[in-house]
Design an enzyme around this catalytic site. Structure first.
Site, mmCIF file in Angstrom:
data_model
loop_
_atom_site.group_PDB
_atom_site.id
_atom_site.type_symbol
_atom_site.label_atom_id
_atom_site.label_comp_id
_atom_site.label_asym_id
_atom_site.label_seq_id
_atom_site.Cartn_x
_atom_site.Cartn_y
_atom_site.Cartn_z
ATOM 1 N N PRO A 175 0.818 -1.219 0.000
ATOM 2 C CA PRO A 175 0.000 0.000 0.000
ATOM 3 C C PRO A 175 0.849 1.265 0.000
ATOM 4 C CG PRO A 175 0.145 -0.894 2.218
ATOM 5 C CD PRO A 175 0.996 -1.780 1.354
ATOM 6 N N THR A 206 0.968 -5.669 2.802
ATOM 7 C CA THR A 206 2.271 -5.597 3.488
ATOM 8 C C THR A 206 2.265 -4.457 4.508
ATOM 9 O OG1 THR A 206 3.222 -4.202 1.780
ATOM 10 C CG2 THR A 206 3.515 -6.551 1.524
ATOM 11 N N GLY A 231 2.624 -3.921 -6.694
ATOM 12 C CA GLY A 231 3.668 -3.044 -6.166
ATOM 13 C C GLY A 231 4.620 -2.658 -7.279
ATOM 14 N N ASP A 233 8.944 -2.344 -8.613
ATOM 15 C CA ASP A 233 10.053 -3.276 -8.814
ATOM 16 C C ASP A 233 10.613 -3.761 -7.480
ATOM 17 O OD1 ASP A 233 9.924 -3.074 -11.610
ATOM 18 O OD2 ASP A 233 11.072 -1.222 -11.590
ATOM 19 N N GLU A 238 11.390 -8.210 -3.645
ATOM 20 C CA GLU A 238 11.234 -8.865 -2.349
ATOM 21 C C GLU A 238 10.540 -10.217 -2.514
ATOM 22 O OE1 GLU A 238 9.152 -7.809 1.601
ATOM 23 O OE2 GLU A 238 10.058 -5.967 0.879
ATOM 24 N N SER A 276 6.710 3.222 -8.807
ATOM 25 C CA SER A 276 7.045 4.522 -9.379
ATOM 26 C C SER A 276 7.519 4.382 -10.826
ATOM 27 C CB SER A 276 8.155 5.173 -8.562
ATOM 28 O OG SER A 276 7.750 5.269 -7.230
ATOM 29 N N THR A 277 8.362 3.399 -11.102
ATOM 30 C CA THR A 277 8.870 3.254 -12.475
ATOM 31 C C THR A 277 8.323 1.999 -13.164
ATOM 32 O OG1 THR A 277 10.850 2.444 -11.347
ATOM 33 C CG2 THR A 277 11.015 4.569 -12.453
ATOM 34 N N ARG A 340 10.651 10.482 -0.518
ATOM 35 C CA ARG A 340 9.529 9.621 -0.881
ATOM 36 C C ARG A 340 8.214 10.387 -0.883
ATOM 37 N NH1 ARG A 340 8.550 4.512 -2.135
ATOM 38 N NH2 ARG A 340 10.476 3.364 -2.315
ATOM 39 N N GLY A 535 16.006 -0.891 -7.654
ATOM 40 C CA GLY A 535 15.382 0.224 -6.948
ATOM 41 C C GLY A 535 15.682 0.274 -5.461
HETATM 42 N N1 LIG Z 1 3.636 -1.095 4.476
HETATM 43 C C1 LIG Z 1 4.869 -0.733 4.083
HETATM 44 N N2 LIG Z 1 5.501 0.314 4.646
HETATM 45 C C2 LIG Z 1 6.723 0.689 4.254
HETATM 46 N N3 LIG Z 1 7.431 0.072 3.271
HETATM 47 C C3 LIG Z 1 6.856 -0.967 2.676
HETATM 48 C C4 LIG Z 1 5.552 -1.423 3.032
HETATM 49 N N4 LIG Z 1 5.238 -2.471 2.250
HETATM 50 C C5 LIG Z 1 6.312 -2.672 1.429
HETATM 51 N N5 LIG Z 1 7.275 -1.780 1.664
HETATM 52 C C6 LIG Z 1 8.559 -1.591 0.976
HETATM 53 O O1 LIG Z 1 8.402 -0.498 0.071
HETATM 54 C C7 LIG Z 1 9.467 -0.564 -0.853
HETATM 55 C C8 LIG Z 1 9.156 0.227 -2.099
HETATM 56 O O2 LIG Z 1 8.106 -0.336 -2.784
HETATM 57 P P1 LIG Z 1 8.100 -0.432 -4.395
HETATM 58 O O3 LIG Z 1 9.435 -0.708 -4.909
HETATM 59 O O4 LIG Z 1 7.050 -1.399 -4.734
HETATM 60 O O5 LIG Z 1 7.639 1.028 -4.812
HETATM 61 P P2 LIG Z 1 8.464 2.156 -5.535
HETATM 62 O O6 LIG Z 1 9.862 2.194 -5.009
HETATM 63 O O7 LIG Z 1 7.662 3.389 -5.410
HETATM 64 O O8 LIG Z 1 8.404 1.686 -7.050
HETATM 65 P P3 LIG Z 1 9.554 1.264 -8.113
HETATM 66 O O9 LIG Z 1 10.400 0.221 -7.434
HETATM 67 O O10 LIG Z 1 8.790 0.730 -9.289
HETATM 68 O O11 LIG Z 1 10.296 2.525 -8.428
HETATM 69 C C9 LIG Z 1 9.736 -2.037 -1.039
HETATM 70 O O12 LIG Z 1 11.093 -2.277 -0.918
HETATM 71 C C10 LIG Z 1 8.964 -2.725 0.076
HETATM 72 O O13 LIG Z 1 9.772 -3.602 0.806
#
Ligand SMILES: Nc1ncnc2c1ncn2[C@@H]1O[C@H](COP(=O)(O)OP(=O)(O)OP(=O)(O)O)[C@@H](O)[C@H]1O
Length: 573
Positions: A175, A206, A231, A233, A238, A276-277, A340, A535
């Site tokens: 989320p 999660t 989610g 990457d 994970e 994000s990507t 973030r 990432g």
């Molecule tokens: N409830 C949560 N609170 C905080 N972090 C979380 C939670 N659930 C998952 N995560 C962590 O958030 C991190 C970032 O998520 P994710 O990589 O999916 O998104 P992003 O970084 O925005 O996208 P991308 O990787 O496509 O750029 C993951 O490494 C995951 O372990």
């Protein structure tokens, strides 16, 4: 040349073998031999509809004569329609989100009762532009409920016999990633389609980083047909890191052993993008569209995806599927974590800062390059011959010459498992990279002028040009490589005056700066960077990267050539 001829021959033999196996399997399946022929009313027109050998064919009875074909591999389900009123406008082609009822268990689409239905609804997927798949449906009307029931039963039987389609899924929802819309995507866009297809999902939302990994290490997996995440990457990373660790533990394999062959999980994995990507989703499907990703999973077609292990001297640090990048992208990912709250824009902000800073990092790359330059290869799309060939053939070592060493000061060093295309970079770092050939493309960008950095960024956003021919970029294809940071001159690479100013402003706004870790801290030193691993930050100055060919079975039909005009779709009727 000889190798290519042999590859083609081998591929033909394999394809013929697979074709024969498929035909034999189909001959044994009674529903495959079933023939149905009925006249239905479709969108106010009488149409003869045939079902035979897994395909629906229908044609108008009167002029203008038209004929369409739809493979049942593109059909999600068939459901009874008791809605007599819809006969007034038999045009039933619609998008599922325009109908609230679809997907709810009380919907006629899923309750399984015929109730003397005078028609059935066929839910199917059709290709749109830019590799998108979308859900459509059409109602076929008939006066005799027995005819309708017979059709629904036959179609459902056929679909149930498509055994590669997952029926029970373990699904993680992050989320937190991207625009924080993971839960909304699940509720509004994923769950309705899964209900429609009759797929049962056990959903875990999660609660923290590392949750998926920990869950996978301890849960019961035997009853699931797929493990999927909503989610970005990082979430997917994970998921497969957890799954591989779990498989290794179950098979008593020590992943820290530097020459370990990673164990292949039995269960296929899928990813529904909400990050994000979303590089992986884009590179696999050619789009980050959520509906497309869900349909790929529901249809159950998988392809083999390479992953690479990253070992330090002592242990396995991480397994990655898209990119492992030192220098510029490492700095960007480390810096962007502080922002973030900006959402996906944080990458633009940190990216701009780090381009202007133009830091160079001393290092040494050692690799075993393939003789073929990546640019000379075809691109990797649906039915890729290179990946097909590599799947069925052991690695050949005779086409690899000697180890190659590249030393110098680098702006960045990348090991790309996939093209790394995304919406902002439609060609990606290495457009000719293959997802299942057992190789990474090693892209080395020398430290050069700010002007050249901007040239490189412009190339990355181009729809046609690649990085390959830039004079300060070297590209190799390899099955493994090592990197060792050799920097010993921190004074040369400390923060630029621009970066110092920005960091001072950020510090006054309460953002923690990299330098705030204090003197002597490795993170604080600009002479050594960190790695961007799918990432996430990995901090290691000496690493060995090895590719594990097609270790993961991932749900995708891959990206395809654009659909020719006038292909089968009920909406054309
Ligand atoms: N409830 C949560 N609170 C905080 N972090 C979380 C939670 N659930 C998952 N995560 C962590 O958030 C991190 C970032 O998520 P994710 O990589 O999916 O998104 P992003 O970084 O925005 O996208 P991308 O990787 O496509 O750029 C993951 O490494 C995951 O372990």
């Amino acid at each position: 040349m000889k190798t290519f001829v042999a590859m083609d021959k081998q591929r033909e033999i394999e394809q013929e073998k697979q074709r024969r196996e498929r035909l034999e399997a189909e001959e044994e399946d009674p529903s495959y031999r079933t023939v149905l022929l009925t006249t239905f009313v479709i969108r106010k027109k009488r149409c003869r509809v045939y079902f035979h050998r897994g395909a629906l064919i229908w044609e108008t009875e009167r002029s203008p004569y038209r004929r369409w074909t739809l493979s049942l591999t593109d059909v999600l389900t068939a459901s009874f329609s008791n809605d007599r009123n819809s006969g007034g406008t038999i045009n039933e082609t619609f998008r599922y989100r325009e109908r609230d009822s679809i997907g709810s268990n009380s919907s006629p689409s899923t309750n399984g009762s015929t109730n003397g239905a005078l028609g059935f609804v066929l839910h199917y997927a059709a290709r749109g532009s830019k590799n998108k798949l979308s859900h459509h449906s059409v109602t076929m009307k008939h006066d005799d409920p027995r005819q309708v029931a017979s059709w629904v039963k036959t179609l459902r039987n056929y679909i149930t016999n498509l055994r590669h389609r997952p029926r029970k899924i373990l699904l993680f929802v992050n989320p937190f990633g991207g625009k924080k819309k993971g839960l909304e995507i699940w509720e509004k866009r994923v769950q309705p389609l899964m209900n429609l297809a009759g797929v049962e999902a056990k959903v875990i939302v999660t609660e923290r980083a590392g949750h998926i990994h920990d869950y996978l290490m301890s849960c019961e997996l035997g009853s699931y047909h797929a493990v999927v995440c909503i989610g970005g990457d990082g979430t997917f990373s994970e998921l497969f890191n957890g799954l591989i660790s779990r498989t290794a533990r179950d098979r008593c394999i020590d992943l820290n052993e530097p020459d370990v062959d990673l164990p292949r999980p039995d269960i296929p994995v899928g990813m529904i993008p909400s990050g994000s990507t979303d590089t992986l989703a884009y590179s696999l499907h050619g789009t980050t569209d959520v509906e497309t990703a869900v349909l790929h999973i529901l249809f159950g077609d998988t392809t083999g995806l390479d992953v690479s292990s990253v070992h330090s001297d002592r242990e396995l640090l991480k397994i990655y599927a898209s990119i492992f990048s030192y220098g510029y992208l490492g700095d960007v990912i480390r810096d962007s974590e502080k922002f973030r709250w900006m959402g996906p824009q944080r990458y633009d902000y940190s990216g701009f800062k780090k381009i202007i800073a133009n830091k160079g990092y001393e290092g040494e790359v050692e690799l075993l390059p393939e003789t073929v330059h990546p640019a000379a290869c075809t691109r990797c799309t649906k039915n890729c011959s290179r990946c097909d060939f590599r799947m069925h053939n052991a690695d050949r070592t005779d086409d690899i010459p000697n180890t190659l060493t590249v030393k110098g000061k680098f702006f960045m060093v990348n090991g790309a498992n996939i093209s790394c295309a995304c919406s902002k970079s439609p060609m990606g770092f290495s457009p000719h990279c293959h997802i299942g050939d057992g190789c990474v493309d090693v892209i080395i960008v020398r430290h050069t002028s700010l002007f050249n950095n901007i040239r490189m960024l412009l190339r990355l956003t181009s729809k046609e040009k690649t990085l390959y021919d830039l004079p300060f970029v070297e590209v190799y294809r390899a099955r493994e490589f090592t990197f060792r940071a050799t920097s010993s001159e921190p004074s040369e690479t400390t923060s630029s005056s621009f970066e110092s100013c920005v960091e001072a402003v950020e510090a006054s706004n309460g953002e923690r700066s990299e330098g705030s870790l204090g003197p002597g801290s490795r993170l604080g030193s600009s002479a050594i960077s960190v790695w961007n691993c799918d990432g996430e930050v990995v901090d290691a100055s000496s690493v060995r990267i090895r590719v594990h060919r097609q270790l993961l079975k991932v749900f995708t039909r891959r990206m395809q050539a654009p659909a020719p005009k006038g292909t089968s779709c009920f909406c054309l009727l």
